[in-house]
Design an enzyme around this catalytic site. Sequence first.
Site, short mmCIF file in Angstrom:
data_model
loop_
_atom_site.label_atom_id
_atom_site.label_comp_id
_atom_site.label_asym_id
_atom_site.label_seq_id
_atom_site.Cartn_x
_atom_site.Cartn_y
_atom_site.Cartn_z
N GLU A 47 10.68 2.44 2.35
CA GLU A 47 10.31 1.04 2.52
C GLU A 47 11.51 0.16 2.14
OE1 GLU A 47 6.74 -0.79 1.17
OE2 GLU A 47 5.47 0.72 2.12
N HIS A 109 8.68 -6.99 3.96
CA HIS A 109 8.90 -5.58 3.66
C HIS A 109 8.36 -4.74 4.81
CE1 HIS A 109 4.78 -5.98 2.02
NE2 HIS A 109 4.65 -4.68 2.23
N HIS A 111 6.32 -1.17 6.32
CA HIS A 111 5.25 -0.19 6.09
C HIS A 111 5.45 0.97 7.06
CE1 HIS A 111 1.65 -2.46 4.03
NE2 HIS A 111 2.75 -2.50 3.30
N ASP A 122 -0.13 -5.53 -1.89
CA ASP A 122 0.55 -6.66 -1.23
C ASP A 122 -0.18 -7.96 -1.50
OD1 ASP A 122 2.43 -4.96 -0.01
OD2 ASP A 122 1.19 -4.72 1.79
#
Length: 152
Positions: A47, A109, A111, A122
């Site tokens: 990630e 970010h 996934h 999150d």
Amino acid sequence: MLSSPINEFKRIGPQLWKKGDGGHLLIEDSVLEVIDGYRQECHSALEAGGFLVGFYKGVDLHVINLTVPQSLDKRSRFRFTRKDPKHVSQVTRWYKQSLGKINCLGEWHTHPERLPKPSDIDLHAWQAFNEGRRGQLAVFLIAGISEVWTGG
């Protein structure tokens, strides 16, 4: 229970999303291209994430830059934790250079899933992120393998 829910934005163009308050989110192609480079398309990809940077114009947001993973960030296949102070120092530098126009608008970010959705982690992290902000709430982006989720 989150006191202020995070609502998904509706994508209406390659770089454009409609926000729930009637405003729009515009993300420059150059920013989306950098994020695309961090998509977790193979099983060994970690990630990645950082800040989304730009400016407000009324209820509209315009993302023109971003920070990317740094050496002190914590990265694994299923988690990204921004730890490196370089993220904040870079945003501070852009803020000063722009005389306060350019600022941190939110976070992004990746996934490791085709159609990303925010996890409970999150949602709680974003709630905490918004608690320290005055006025405008932040924008959040998750880049999945195939699609991008945005909300705020």
